[in-house]
Design an enzyme around this catalytic site. Structure first.
Site, mmCIF file in Angstrom:
data_model
loop_
_atom_site.group_PDB
_atom_site.id
_atom_site.type_symbol
_atom_site.label_atom_id
_atom_site.label_comp_id
_atom_site.label_asym_id
_atom_site.label_seq_id
_atom_site.Cartn_x
_atom_site.Cartn_y
_atom_site.Cartn_z
ATOM 1 N N VAL A 169 0.832 -1.209 0.000
ATOM 2 C CA VAL A 169 0.000 0.000 0.000
ATOM 3 C C VAL A 169 0.862 1.253 0.000
ATOM 4 C CG1 VAL A 169 -1.942 -1.155 1.131
ATOM 5 C CG2 VAL A 169 -0.176 -0.054 2.543
ATOM 6 N N ASP A 170 2.160 1.101 -0.368
ATOM 7 C CA ASP A 170 3.108 2.205 -0.222
ATOM 8 C C ASP A 170 3.290 3.057 -1.474
ATOM 9 O OD1 ASP A 170 4.800 0.584 -1.862
ATOM 10 O OD2 ASP A 170 5.658 -0.363 -0.078
ATOM 11 N N HIS A 190 -4.424 -4.253 -2.452
ATOM 12 C CA HIS A 190 -4.933 -3.856 -1.132
ATOM 13 C C HIS A 190 -5.121 -2.356 -0.996
ATOM 14 C CE1 HIS A 190 -2.977 -7.839 0.324
ATOM 15 N NE2 HIS A 190 -4.212 -8.031 -0.078
ATOM 16 N N CYS A 237 -14.386 8.231 2.462
ATOM 17 C CA CYS A 237 -15.399 8.392 3.508
ATOM 18 C C CYS A 237 -16.307 7.175 3.491
ATOM 19 C CB CYS A 237 -16.216 9.665 3.270
ATOM 20 S SG CYS A 237 -17.595 9.843 4.440
ATOM 21 N N CYS A 266 -20.232 8.656 2.652
ATOM 22 C CA CYS A 266 -20.646 9.168 1.337
ATOM 23 C C CYS A 266 -19.788 8.660 0.186
ATOM 24 C CB CYS A 266 -20.665 10.706 1.335
ATOM 25 S SG CYS A 266 -19.022 11.478 1.432
ATOM 26 N N CYS A 301 -15.111 13.651 7.526
ATOM 27 C CA CYS A 301 -15.216 13.966 6.107
ATOM 28 C C CYS A 301 -15.681 15.406 5.928
ATOM 29 C CB CYS A 301 -16.206 13.003 5.457
ATOM 30 S SG CYS A 301 -16.623 13.374 3.740
ATOM 31 N N SER A 346 5.583 -13.630 1.421
ATOM 32 C CA SER A 346 5.531 -14.942 2.067
ATOM 33 C C SER A 346 4.306 -15.724 1.626
ATOM 34 C CB SER A 346 5.488 -14.766 3.587
ATOM 35 O OG SER A 346 4.280 -14.131 3.968
#
Length: 301
Positions: A119-120, A135, A143, A146, A194, A236
Site C-alpha cells: 500500500v506504499d 490492497h 469516507c 458518502c 469527512c 511470504s
C-alpha cells in the site's frame, strides 16, 4: 465476536529448498509475458519493514481489523494517531533497486502486468504505469458514509492543524503505514471527519478482516490467465489474497517463480524460489538482460 486476522504460518519440513541462482528469473523475463506479484519484502530496502521476515512487525504488532476500525471510535483514534505519525516517514520513502528493476522490465516490454500487495505506492513512484494495488493505497482516503475520495496529504494537513504539537517518538514503523505508540502517547488525539458529509474517514486500503473488491480480484485473475509466467517478489504468500493467484497459475500450468529469502506458502507450486535479497538480485537479473537501472530520484510522490 471480534474477528482477528490469520497472521502466522509455519513452513512444513517438506518444502523444496531455495536456490541462489537467479538464472531462471532472467530466462523467464527474456521470454516476456511475465506477471509480477509483489509483497512487503520488495519495500524493506526502502526502509519499510515487512510482516514476517527477520524482525518483522508481526513479532510485536497486530494490524487493526476492519471490524475494530468501524465499530470502535477509540480504536479509530488510536489508528489515526499512529497512522498520522507513521505517514510522516512512510510518505517520504523512496523506491529502491527492486522497484526500479520492475519498472525497467515493464518499459522493456517484458512484463504483462504488475500486481502489488503493498500500500506504499513505491512501484508507481519508480515508474510502473499500470500496477494493480490489490490492497489499495495509503495515499488516498475514503469516507465510509458518502464514498468521497480525497488525497492523504490533505488529511495530513487537517490532522496537523487539529493536533498541534503532536510529536511522540514511535517505537517502530509498520508495513501498513502506522507507528507503534502507547495509549498514553495517543492521548486525546483528535480525529477529523469527512469535509463533505461529516462521516468517518478510512484510508483506501483493505484492512485485515476486510475483503478485496471482487472486481479487482477478477481483474487480477484475468492478468494471471493472460500471463506466460508468474514472478512473485518479496511475499511470504501467507494470506490467501496473494496465494490464490499462485494457485491459479499452477492450476493453469503456468510457471511460478519466487524471489524471497525465506520459505513461502507458495513454494510447493513454484518451479524455483531464489533465496536472495530482492534489490541486488533484480539488479543482477537486469544486468544479465542488458538493462541499466536508473539510480536517479524518481521524482515527487
Amino acid at each position: 465476536m471480534r474477528m482477528r486476522p490469520t497472521l502466522t504460518w509455519t513452513p512444513p519440513e517438506d518444502l523444496p529448498p531455495g536456490t541462489t541462482d537467479p538464472s531462471p528469473v532472467a530466462d523467464a523475463l527474456s521470454a516476456g509475458g511475465v506477471l509480477v506479484l509483489s509483497g512487503a519484502g520488495i519495500s524493506t530496502e526502502s526502509g519499510i519493514p515487512d510482516y514476517r521476515g527477520d524482525g518483522g512487525s508481526l513479532s510485536r504488532h497486530t494490524p487493526m481489523t476492519y471490524q475494530e476500525f468501524t465499530a470502535d471510535a477509540l480504536a479509530r483514534r488510536r489508528y489515526w494517531a499512529r497512522s498520522h505519525l507513521g505517514w510522516r516517514t512512510f510518505g517520504r520513502a523512496r523506491p529502491n533497486a527492486g522497484h526500479r528493476a520492475v519498472a525497467a522490465f515493464e518499459r522493456q516490454g517484458l512484463l504483462s502486468g504488475v500486481i502489488t500487495q503493498n500500500v506504499d505506492g513505491l512501484h508507481q513512484a519508480a515508474g510502473s504505469r499500470d500496477a494493480v494495488e490489490l490492497h489499495g493505497s495509503l495515499d488516498r482516503v475514503v469516507c465510509l458514509t458518502c464514498g468521497t475520495f480525497s488525497a492523504r496529504r490533505e488529511l495530513a494537513a487537517r490532522l496537523e492543524a487539529a493536533n498541534a504539537g503532536f510529536a511522540p517518538v514511535a517505537a517502530a514503523l509498520n508495513p501498513d503505514g502506522d507507528a507503534d505508540l502507547t495509549d498514553e502517547q495517543v492521548g486525546d488525539f483528535r480525529v477529523v471527519p469527512c469535509t463533505v458529509c461529516g462521516g468517518v474517514l478510512k484510508p483506501d486500503v483493505v484492512f485485515f478482516g476486510e475483503t478485496v473488491p471482487p472486481e479487482r480480484v477478477e481483474h487480477c485473475r484475468a492478468l494471471v490467465s493472460d500471463a506466460r509466467t508468474l514472478l512473485v517478489l518479496g511475499s511470504s504468500l501467507t494470506v490467501m489474497s496473494g496465494l490464490r493467484f499462485v494457485r491459479q497459475a499452477a492450476q493453469e500450468h503456468k510457471p511460478v517463480l519466487i524471489v524471497n529469502r525465506d520459505p513461502t506458502r507458495g513454494d510447493r507450486h513454484a518451479v524455483t524460489r531464489v533465496a536472495l535479497p530482492l534489490g541486488p538480485t533484480l539488479t543482477d537479473v537486469a544486468g544479465r538482460l542488458g538493462i541499466t537501472l536508473d539510480d536517479g530520484d524518481a521524482g515527487p510522490r
